[in-house]
Design an enzyme around this catalytic site. Sequence first.
Site: not given
Length: 255
Positions: A174, A230
């Site tokens: 982005t 994660h």
Amino acid sequence: PEGKTAAGKSPVGKPSAAAPPEGKPAVAKGDEAIPWTPIRKRIAEHMVRSKHTSPHVHIFAEVDMHRVAGARARAKQEGVNLTYLPFAIFAAAKALRETPVMNAVVSGESTVLKKDIHIAVAVDTEKGLLVPVLRHADRMSLKEISAAMDDFGARAKAGKILPDELSGGTFSITNPGIRGNLFGTPIINQPQVGILRLGQIVKRPVVVEADGEDSIAIRPMMYLCCAYDHRVIDGVAGNGFLYRVREILEAGDFT
């Protein structure tokens, strides 16, 4: 407020006339309530689901973009106008090839390492954000990436992006554009496990080393932010990926 319960009722249990329906703020005279478009609703649902699904880790790198700026200047002399975005896509695609776990999606309790590198790139339109997918980005030259992004941008604004072009991404990028900001923390595009955000490029004095000596130079500097999931990505892989993107951009080798 004093004299009312947390539910907005009077102590005797009667609803307060001034209290809006549960979950909705009051709309005062002169306010404008704008219903969400179908695209905005899908974006909202997708972003909330992502934050609930993935434990996001955000890491940053500061990149000296002076070799990229030099490559842009040389291309302009040849009649080719390049923005900074294709360089970031090129670097990310190469780094993804070297860090397979970042080019992955989550399927149930499995991590699917994707063979092909299909980078989804956010494009702003009047109707909302679209994220067309640049397929096999690692096989494309810098000029091919730039041409593809120009095409996506033009067709997105004209409402001509096909539904198939919005699916199948394995990683996202982005870019806030020329009216961007120093850095930001992006939300992962599920079921992908990583996203890269470009910050604003700002000329600043920095310490550079030449022939073993330190000196001060004015350089175009940019922060990159990488968010990774994660559940799947550990710090070594996540940090290593972003370090490699920075290394490629600063090396200036885009062949």
